[in-house]
Enzyme design. Structure first.
Site, PDB file in Angstrom:
ATOM      1  N   HIS A 158       5.180   6.760   6.739  1.00 55.94           N
ATOM      2  CA  HIS A 158       5.149   6.629   5.663  1.00 55.94           C
ATOM      3  C   HIS A 158       4.702   7.176   4.083  1.00 55.94           C
ATOM      4  O   HIS A 158       4.440   8.572   4.587  1.00 55.94           O
ATOM      5  CB  HIS A 158       4.039   5.238   5.246  1.00 55.94           C
ATOM      6  CG  HIS A 158       3.060   5.656   5.946  1.00 55.94           C
ATOM      7  ND1 HIS A 158       2.450   5.953   6.965  1.00 55.94           N
ATOM      8  CD2 HIS A 158       1.650   6.751   5.478  1.00 55.94           C
ATOM      9  CE1 HIS A 158       1.686   5.973   7.531  1.00 55.94           C
ATOM     10  NE2 HIS A 158       0.773   6.450   6.404  1.00 55.94           N
ATOM     11  N   HIS A 207       2.954  10.727   5.864  1.00 56.76           N
ATOM     12  CA  HIS A 207       2.497  10.592   6.875  1.00 56.76           C
ATOM     13  C   HIS A 207       3.750  10.454   8.684  1.00 56.76           C
ATOM     14  O   HIS A 207       3.694   9.144   8.078  1.00 56.76           O
ATOM     15  CB  HIS A 207       1.103  10.166   7.718  1.00 56.76           C
ATOM     16  CG  HIS A 207       0.098  10.416   6.741  1.00 56.76           C
ATOM     17  ND1 HIS A 207      -0.875   9.812   5.923  1.00 56.76           N
ATOM     18  CD2 HIS A 207       0.282  11.805   5.991  1.00 56.76           C
ATOM     19  CE1 HIS A 207      -1.435  10.737   5.397  1.00 56.76           C
ATOM     20  NE2 HIS A 207      -0.790  11.789   5.448  1.00 56.76           N
ATOM     21  N   HIS A 242       2.117   8.330   0.951  1.00 55.28           N
ATOM     22  CA  HIS A 242       1.492   8.936   0.054  1.00 55.28           C
ATOM     23  C   HIS A 242       1.667   9.534  -1.320  1.00 55.28           C
ATOM     24  O   HIS A 242       1.980  10.642  -1.191  1.00 55.28           O
ATOM     25  CB  HIS A 242      -0.007   9.390   0.240  1.00 55.28           C
ATOM     26  CG  HIS A 242      -0.331   8.415   1.706  1.00 55.28           C
ATOM     27  ND1 HIS A 242      -0.905   7.259   1.356  1.00 55.28           N
ATOM     28  CD2 HIS A 242       0.134   8.619   2.714  1.00 55.28           C
ATOM     29  CE1 HIS A 242      -1.032   6.578   2.633  1.00 55.28           C
ATOM     30  NE2 HIS A 242      -0.565   7.942   3.545  1.00 55.28           N
ATOM     31  N   THR A 301      -6.684   4.845   5.931  1.00 52.59           N
ATOM     32  CA  THR A 301      -6.617   3.555   5.862  1.00 52.59           C
ATOM     33  C   THR A 301      -7.464   2.359   6.576  1.00 52.59           C
ATOM     34  O   THR A 301      -7.479   2.784   7.226  1.00 52.59           O
ATOM     35  CB  THR A 301      -5.098   2.661   5.523  1.00 52.59           C
ATOM     36  OG1 THR A 301      -4.431   2.955   6.322  1.00 52.59           O
ATOM     37  CG2 THR A 301      -4.221   3.524   4.392  1.00 52.59           C
ATOM     38  N   HIS A 351       0.744  -0.686   0.364  1.00 48.66           N
ATOM     39  CA  HIS A 351      -0.414   0.366   0.099  1.00 48.66           C
ATOM     40  C   HIS A 351       0.715   1.354  -0.072  1.00 48.66           C
ATOM     41  O   HIS A 351       1.005   2.445  -0.334  1.00 48.66           O
ATOM     42  CB  HIS A 351      -0.700   0.062   1.379  1.00 48.66           C
ATOM     43  CG  HIS A 351      -1.890  -1.358   1.581  1.00 48.66           C
ATOM     44  ND1 HIS A 351      -2.590  -1.497   0.534  1.00 48.66           N
ATOM     45  CD2 HIS A 351      -2.480  -2.193   2.649  1.00 48.66           C
ATOM     46  CE1 HIS A 351      -3.587  -2.538   0.969  1.00 48.66           C
ATOM     47  NE2 HIS A 351      -3.092  -2.831   2.136  1.00 48.66           N
TER      48      HIS A 351
END
Length: 246
Positions: free
Chosen positions: A111, A130, A113, A198, A86
């Site tokens: 992580h 994040h 995005h 998520t 992801h």
């Protein structure tokens, strides 16, 4: 003997079913597992649809207040990088601390995005990081940093050198990463109450979004996107009257 074999088989079958039931249902960013379908995948994910304070949001019309200075403490320690299918997630439990609301939150992982999940006055960014922190009672605070097109980010380059290319793989980062290089020098921020972006979309998350972005090169964004193979951002969610403060 046949009865014993049948009993063993039944026990094994039950154990297999229990193991499957305990696994989290698969979700994704496209197809049948995409964000608009998350709540349909499992009752555990119901808040993804029914929640009133979901993240990300479009940050606009923030209320001016006297927010306390953001208190972050970083340690330069070796890290572990994971491709979980992801995102690219960096495990970090080496003593990096956020002090917020007179509480201590320890950094668990960070992580990325692409494109950004949160937007500011309708503006999207090519990359968002994040930094997920947790206090002693399990409450979560996320510090989000936006990346704008510009010069190559040196600390990000160190991470990208070790980026696992396939889902489920991980690499150890031997060199030390200075996390301050992933944050802007000017540390003003927006704050609001939200959720995980998520599944299971749990609410009650303290969100801190840095006002000032840091730079990332076009090549660095392309490198991350090539490994992910698809955008990995949840669409902006309704604010439902939430107040954003700055």
């Amino acid at each position: 003997m046949k009865l014993r074999v049948l009993m063993v088989s039944a026990l094994l079958a039950t154990a297999s079913l229990n193991a499957q039931a305990s696994e989290h249902p698969a979700w994704s960013y496209d197809g049948n597992g995409s964000p608009e379908h998350w709540a349909e995948l499992s009752p555990e994910y119901s808040q993804c649809q029914t929640g009133a304070n979901q993240s990300p949001i479009n940050i606009t019309a923030a209320l001016k207040t006297n927010l306390e200075p953001l208190n972050l403490r970083f340690m330069e320690l070796p890290l572990k990088e994971v491709n979980n299918g992801h995102t690219i997630q960096v495990a970090d439990k080496g003593g990096d601390i956020l002090t917020l609301d007179n509480q201590t939150f320890e950094l668990q992982q960070f992580h990325f995005h692409t494109p950004s999940e949160n937007t500011i006055e309708g503006r999207s960014f090519p990359l968002e990081a994040h930094f997920v922190h947790q206090n002693a009672t399990g409450e979560i605070a996320v510090v989000a940093v936006m990346f704008r097109p510009g010069e190559e980010n040196k600390e990000l380059s160190k991470l990208w050198q070790h980026m696992p290319a396939s889902a489920g793989s991980e690499t150890a980062i031997s060199q030390k990463i200075d996390l301050k290089g992933l944050f802007p020098k000017e540390m003003s921020y927006y704050r609001f109450s939200g959720s995980l972006t998520t599944p299971p979309c749990t609410e009650g998350v303290r969100w801190i979004v840095m006002k000032q972005p840091v730079t990332v090169s076009e090549q660095q964004v392309k490198q991350f996107a090539a490994v992910m193979r698809h955008p990995n951002n949840r669409p902006v969610q309704p604010a439902h009257g939430r107040v954003v403060v700055e």
